[in-house]
Each structure stands twice: as C-alpha cells, then as structure tokens.
Scaffold this motif. Structure first.
Motif, PDB file in Angstrom:
ATOM      1  N   ARG A   1       0.846  -1.190   0.000  1.00 40.82           N
ATOM      2  CA  ARG A   1       0.000   0.000   0.000  1.00 40.82           C
ATOM      3  C   ARG A   1       0.885   1.245   0.000  1.00 40.82           C
ATOM      4  N   TYR A   2       0.389   2.331  -0.576  1.00 44.42           N
ATOM      5  CA  TYR A   2       1.114   3.594  -0.454  1.00 44.42           C
ATOM      6  C   TYR A   2       0.148   4.719  -0.074  1.00 44.42           C
ATOM      7  N   GLY A   3       0.641   5.606   0.797  1.00 47.68           N
ATOM      8  CA  GLY A   3      -0.102   6.801   1.174  1.00 47.68           C
ATOM      9  C   GLY A   3       0.463   8.013   0.454  1.00 47.68           C
ATOM     10  N   ILE A   4      -0.359   9.048   0.279  1.00 48.08           N
ATOM     11  CA  ILE A   4       0.040  10.246  -0.469  1.00 48.08           C
ATOM     12  C   ILE A   4      -0.305  11.465   0.373  1.00 48.08           C
ATOM     13  N   TRP A   5       0.704  12.307   0.611  1.00 50.49           N
ATOM     14  CA  TRP A   5       0.517  13.488   1.455  1.00 50.49           C
ATOM     15  C   TRP A   5       1.072  14.702   0.736  1.00 50.49           C
ATOM     16  N   ASN A   6       0.248  15.733   0.586  1.00 49.15           N
ATOM     17  CA  ASN A   6       0.644  16.952  -0.118  1.00 49.15           C
ATOM     18  C   ASN A   6       1.610  17.786   0.720  1.00 49.15           C
ATOM     19  N   ALA A   7       2.232  18.744   0.054  1.00 47.20           N
ATOM     20  CA  ALA A   7       3.216  19.597   0.724  1.00 47.20           C
ATOM     21  C   ALA A   7       2.605  20.421   1.846  1.00 47.20           C
ATOM     22  N   ASP A   8       1.289  20.670   1.786  1.00 46.86           N
ATOM     23  CA  ASP A   8       0.642  21.452   2.846  1.00 46.86           C
ATOM     24  C   ASP A   8       0.150  20.578   3.998  1.00 46.86           C
ATOM     25  N   GLY A   9       0.447  19.281   3.945  1.00 44.25           N
ATOM     26  CA  GLY A   9       0.055  18.367   5.011  1.00 44.25           C
ATOM     27  C   GLY A   9      -1.250  17.634   4.774  1.00 44.25           C
ATOM     28  N   SER A  10      -2.002  18.003   3.745  1.00 41.78           N
ATOM     29  CA  SER A  10      -3.266  17.329   3.454  1.00 41.78           C
ATOM     30  C   SER A  10      -3.002  16.005   2.725  1.00 41.78           C
ATOM     31  N   SER A  11      -3.977  15.111   2.788  1.00 43.30           N
ATOM     32  CA  SER A  11      -3.845  13.822   2.115  1.00 43.30           C
ATOM     33  C   SER A  11      -4.399  13.902   0.701  1.00 43.30           C
ATOM     34  N   ALA A  12      -3.980  12.969  -0.151  1.00 39.89           N
ATOM     35  CA  ALA A  12      -4.456  12.905  -1.528  1.00 39.89           C
ATOM     36  C   ALA A  12      -4.915  11.490  -1.831  1.00 39.89           C
ATOM     37  N   GLY A  13      -5.852  11.367  -2.777  1.00 44.38           N
ATOM     38  CA  GLY A  13      -6.401  10.063  -3.107  1.00 44.38           C
ATOM     39  C   GLY A  13      -5.586   9.286  -4.106  1.00 44.38           C
ATOM     40  N   GLN A  14      -4.944  10.000  -5.037  1.00 44.60           N
ATOM     41  CA  GLN A  14      -4.181   9.317  -6.070  1.00 44.60           C
ATOM     42  C   GLN A  14      -3.123  10.251  -6.627  1.00 44.60           C
ATOM     43  N   CYS A  15      -2.059   9.671  -7.170  1.00 50.22           N
ATOM     44  CA  CYS A  15      -0.968  10.430  -7.785  1.00 50.22           C
ATOM     45  C   CYS A  15      -0.281   9.521  -8.789  1.00 50.22           C
ATOM     46  N   GLY A  16      -0.466   9.781 -10.067  1.00 46.52           N
ATOM     47  CA  GLY A  16       0.082   8.906 -11.098  1.00 46.52           C
ATOM     48  C   GLY A  16       1.597   8.884 -11.120  1.00 46.52           C
TER      49      GLY A  16
END
Length: 278
Positions: free
Chosen positions: A61-76
């Motif tokens: 599994r992988y988690g995705i976290w934006n530079a502002d600390g928020s989470s993201a659902g997907q990142c190609g």
C-alpha cells in the motif's frame, strides 16, 4: 532521531518516499510541511509512504501526502515512483504486473526497461458526484463563472478531482491567476486539480496543472490522465496521446468509456537522505 528517505521524481513532479513497511510513519502536519519546504527542508510536491497492504489482492500500500500536510487520493507520477522504488528494493519483478493499494483503490503497475513504468489508472469517472462537482447532470463540458469570466471546463475523477480547460496559449498570463481560482471554486466541494490543455494535434497535447495542496507543478500524472480522458470524450484526441508537461512527457492510452486507462512514463531516483527530527 533520524528518518531515512529517498528523493525521487516523475518528470519533475518530486517526492520524498518513506519506507514504512516495517515501522509505521506517524503523520504529523508540522513535520510534513517542514520537510516540504524547499529552502529549509528537503522539498517535495508530495510525500509517499510505503506500507503493508490492507487488501489481500495487493502487494503493498502507499499513502500520499501533499506539501501542505493534506492527504491525496491518487498520484500517477507517485505511483510510478513507488513501483520503481519497490523494484529497486527487490520487492517486485520487472516485466510482471502487480497490484498496489492506493488511497483511491487498487492500481496495476508494471516496471519496464530503463526506469519506465506503466500504470493501470482505472476507468475515468465523469459523474459530477465522483469529483465532487456541483452540477445537476453529467455533461462533456460545464460553464464555470470565475472572477466575472465564464469558463468552459470538463470534470473527471481519476481517484482525485480534476477540472480541465482547453486553451490556445499556455503562456497566457491570466492562466497563472485562473489556476488557484478554479482549484478553490466553491462548486468543487473538496477543491480540485485544474489542467490547462493546448491540443497540438490528435496525438499531442501540451499541459500545465495547478494541484490542490501543492500549487503549480512540473508534472501531474493524474492531470495528464484527466486531460487525455476529457479530450478523448470530446473526440479531440486519439486513444493514444503524448502529453507534454513542463517536466517531460507521459503517454496516455484510453480507448474510451468502458475501458481502463494506462499511463506510461519514467520514474527517477535523485538521492538518499536522513531527516533529522528536533
């Protein structure tokens, strides 16, 4: 304490990758934003955590976290980097498709030659509720009022929310102002990533993307998928299209509704490091 990490990028969309398969990585907004700072930290668009899979049909599994600390659902672009990292670590084989668990669901990945990775991004979802976008019915395009100007956009979910606007000149100055305004438009309940696409011909598109949580990026994999999907639905491009972003090129293949979309592009290692926690 020190935290080992790997700096990677997918055509300029850059990441910090944390191996949390054995030791959980606690998500702390202040820690993420400190690492993301490009002057006093490592600098990244997103942080990716590699974790044990929760689904039995997925390897990891992988988690995705934006530079502002928020989470993201997907990142190609991030998914390609995850696959390349796991391949280098000996966790997945080249030439063999495996499934990885993303926050938005399972994705198929296949590491090819010379650092190129192909990703099964699933079928684009054009229903407004999937984005979510405030519209009574699904349509190929929508009118959106932004700062007194009426824009024509397409919307689609690639596991995360996207808006797309066709333009004739990506260098037009007003695009810099439109990006943040569309991202934060109230009709997008969870904000959105917004792409500005210039169609060169049926197999070539130029694209700029303003991402929620990260701002203008060198590249956005799901943004390239969203652009190809919206344009394909309008018969503006062929089923295989080269999408040129500021950081490089991705190849998107999508026959149309009822089919899954594939994205192919490079994943690059930059350096290994250790983050020093105060």
């Amino acid at each position: 304490m020190t935290l080992p990490f790997t700096k990677m990028h997918g055509i300029g969309n850059d990441f910090v990758v944390i191996d949390a398969r054995q030791t959980p990585f606690p998500i702390d907004t202040s820690r993420l934003t400190a690492m993301a700072d490009r002057h006093t930290g490592v600098g990244f668009d997103q942080l990716l955590t590699l974790e044990p899979a929760q689904r039995t049909d997925c390897a990891y599994r992988y988690g995705i976290w934006n530079a502002d600390g928020s989470s993201a659902g997907q990142c190609g672009n991030g998914a390609r980097c995850v696959a390349a990292w796991l391949h280098r670590a000996g966790a997945i084989e080249a030439g063999r498709q495996v499934r990885l668990e993303s926050p938005a669901g399972a994705v198929g990945v296949c590491v090819l030659d010379d650092g190129v990775v192909a990703i099964d991004m699933g079928e684009p979802d054009f229903t407004p509720a999937s984005v979510p976008f405030d519209a009574p019915n699904q349509a190929a395009s929508y009118a959106l009022d932004v700062a007194g100007e009426t824009l024509t956009i397409g919307v689609v979910s690639m596991g995360n929310p996207h808006a797309l606007m066709e333009v004739t000149d990506l260098a037009a100055p007003h695009i810099d102002q439109l990006g943040p305004r569309v991202t934060r438009h109230p009709r997008f309940a969870e904000q959105c990533n917004v792409g500005f696409a210039q169609v060169i011909d049926a197999s070539h598109v130029k694209l700029r993307v303003h991402e929620r949580g990260a701002g203008w990026t060198r590249a956005c994999g799901t943004g390239a998928c969203a652009a190809a999907a919206v344009l394909r639905l309008r018969d503006r491009v062929d089923e295989r299209v080269h999408v040129q972003l500021p950081g490089g090129e991705l190849i998107i293949a999508w026959p149309g509704p009822g089919h899954r979309l594939w994205m192919t592009g490079p994943a690059s290692f930059v350096f290994e490091g250790q983050w020093l926690d105060d």
